[in-house]
Design an enzyme around this catalytic site. Structure first.
Site, PDB file in Angstrom:
ATOM      1  N   LYS A  49       0.821  -1.213   0.000  1.00 57.18           N
ATOM      2  CA  LYS A  49       0.000   0.000   0.000  1.00 57.18           C
ATOM      3  C   LYS A  49       0.857   1.266   0.000  1.00 57.18           C
ATOM      4  O   LYS A  49       0.401   2.330  -0.399  1.00 57.18           O
ATOM      5  CB  LYS A  49      -0.963  -0.001   1.192  1.00 57.18           C
ATOM      6  N   TYR A 263     -11.856 -15.151   2.474  1.00 58.03           N
ATOM      7  CA  TYR A 263     -10.851 -14.130   2.797  1.00 58.03           C
ATOM      8  C   TYR A 263     -10.425 -14.282   4.258  1.00 58.03           C
ATOM      9  O   TYR A 263     -11.274 -14.314   5.160  1.00 58.03           O
ATOM     10  CB  TYR A 263     -11.455 -12.733   2.562  1.00 58.03           C
ATOM     11  N   TYR A 289      -2.651 -13.020   2.521  1.00 58.71           N
ATOM     12  CA  TYR A 289      -2.410 -12.669   1.119  1.00 58.71           C
ATOM     13  C   TYR A 289      -1.231 -13.458   0.525  1.00 58.71           C
ATOM     14  O   TYR A 289      -1.406 -14.338  -0.306  1.00 58.71           O
ATOM     15  CB  TYR A 289      -2.104 -11.167   0.985  1.00 58.71           C
TER      16      TYR A 289
HETATM   17  C1  PLP Z   1      -3.639  -5.332   0.258  1.00 55.98           C
HETATM   18  C2  PLP Z   1      -2.693  -6.450   0.178  1.00 55.98           C
HETATM   19  C3  PLP Z   1      -2.612  -7.242  -0.984  1.00 55.98           C
HETATM   20  C4  PLP Z   1      -3.525  -7.087  -2.149  1.00 55.98           C
HETATM   21  O1  PLP Z   1      -3.220  -5.991  -2.947  1.00 55.98           O
HETATM   22  P1  PLP Z   1      -4.387  -5.302  -3.783  1.00 55.98           P
HETATM   23  O2  PLP Z   1      -3.757  -4.195  -4.499  1.00 55.98           O
HETATM   24  O3  PLP Z   1      -5.424  -4.890  -2.781  1.00 55.98           O
HETATM   25  O4  PLP Z   1      -4.956  -6.351  -4.699  1.00 55.98           O
HETATM   26  C5  PLP Z   1      -1.649  -8.242  -1.022  1.00 55.98           C
HETATM   27  N1  PLP Z   1      -0.834  -8.467   0.018  1.00 55.98           N
HETATM   28  C6  PLP Z   1      -0.901  -7.746   1.150  1.00 55.98           C
HETATM   29  C7  PLP Z   1       0.025  -8.101   2.254  1.00 55.98           C
HETATM   30  C8  PLP Z   1      -1.832  -6.719   1.267  1.00 55.98           C
HETATM   31  O5  PLP Z   1      -1.888  -6.008   2.406  1.00 55.98           O
END
Ligand code: PLP
Length: 339
Positions: A49, A263, A289
């Protein structure tokens, strides 16, 4: 394509390292695996982010905002990086946090990213059941305005065309690093949720003669929803940076086969993948993720999807703070019961 034309807050440690994973590549018998360390972007334990926030916070400052408002799941990494970015740029920060449907223990409710959000000085608001995130953010924005402030709303995950610019830049950075190291990237693998990291990568490689295949392992909603969103944001981001000719549908590949039951729900494959990377490369993934995306990559390798000579880059998007609220999911790996 001129990223320099957009307002940008200096938040990230760039370029992040692109490292070969020699031990794991050898163990698996190829392909040549590399890891792009966007877990090392530097802002309050880093993550993907931060690249998006350079452009989003840049835009907020240009708009004269004094307060940023965003939203996410309770253990959202995006809210934590937004809180850190806001602190550094002297903006107030408010979050709308969404409770999961399932019951969770106190570590999940108060630990990990929630603890960091509080330490970073963000104001935490919890979404009322039955309310929706967008209207909750708009209500907060109205009350900021009513007290004389200037609010700026950042969508969930920072996923709009401005946020995607961060990953347009990451694609350029990857291409340059691979050139310096003397190889061509055949495939980039990432975790995908709110989508704009993948959108940005797709746009950043558009028109390149050496464009790799990009695979987004979806850990979030239904594949069709996520695929449509990644494409929509990519199309708008391409327009924003002045690329003509649109975004071909087949450049957006979304695979949700390793999401498991939902999720944030741990899977056995995630635990195995996280253990493999930790024990062959000394690099730790997160359970929500990157662990699931890495499980997807391992499975594709075992199925023979890649040639042994392919160069495959795994994008490490961060998420380490939530690892510590999932302690009980790792008994098989640690051999230690969680209670
Ligand atoms: C938010 C996030 C993602 C996903 O990225 P997006 O751009 O929202 O698809 C992947 N890995 C981590 C650790 C995240 O915090």
């Amino acid at each position: 394509m001129q990223l320099a034309a957009f307002p940008r807050a200096p938040l990230a440690h760039l370029p992040t390292p692109l490292e070969p994973m020699a031990s794991l590549s050898k163990h698996l018998g190829g392909p040549n695996l590399y890891i792009k360390r966007d877990d090392c972007t530097g802002l309050a334990t880093g993550g993907n982010k931060t690249r998006k926030l350079e452009f989003l916070i840049g835009d907020a400052l240009e708009a004269g905002a004094d307060t940023v408002i965003t939203a996410g799941a309770i253990q959202s990494n995006h809210t934590r990086q937004t809180a850190a970015a806001a602190a550094k740029m002297r903006l107030k920060c408010e979050h709308i946090l969404v409770h999961p449907e399932k019951e969770h223990g106190s570590e999940y409710i108060f630990g990990g990213n929630v603890l960091l959000n509080r330490i970073l000085g963000a104001e935490l608001n919890y979404l009322d059941p039955g309310d929706d995130v967008l209207s909750a953010m708009q209500k907060r924005a109205e009350s900021v305005r009513a007290s004389g402030g200037v609010p700026y709303i950042i969508p969930i995950g920072g996923s709009n065309p401005i946020g995607a610019l961060g990953y347009v830049g990451a694609a350029h950075e990857l291409e340059m690093q691979a050139d310096l190291l003397g190889f061509k990237i055949d495939c980039v693998v990432t975790a995908t949720a709110s989508g704009s990291s993948q959108s940005g990568l797709v746009v950043g490689f558009l028109g390149s003669s050496r464009a790799p295949r990009i695979i987004g392992f979806n850990v979030y909603l239904d594949d069709s929803v996520v695929q449509a969103h990644v494409l929509e944001v990519a199309v708008a981001a391409a327009e924003l940076v002045g690329i003509r000719g649109g975004v071909p549908d087949d450049t957006v590949v979304v695979d949700g086969a390793y999401r498991g039951t939902g999720y944030g729900e741990p899977t056995d494959e995630m635990v195995e993948a996280l253990g493999l990377l930790a024990r062959f490369e000394g690099i730790v993934l997160d359970p929500v993720y990157t662990g699931k995306a890495f499980a997807g990559l391992i499975n594709r390798i075992r199925e023979g999807f890649f040639r042994a000579s392919d160069n495959v880059v795994f994008l490490h998007t961060g998420g380490i703070p939530e690892l510590f609220v999932y302690r009980s999911s790792f008994e098989k790996l640690t051999g230690v019961p969680s209670t």
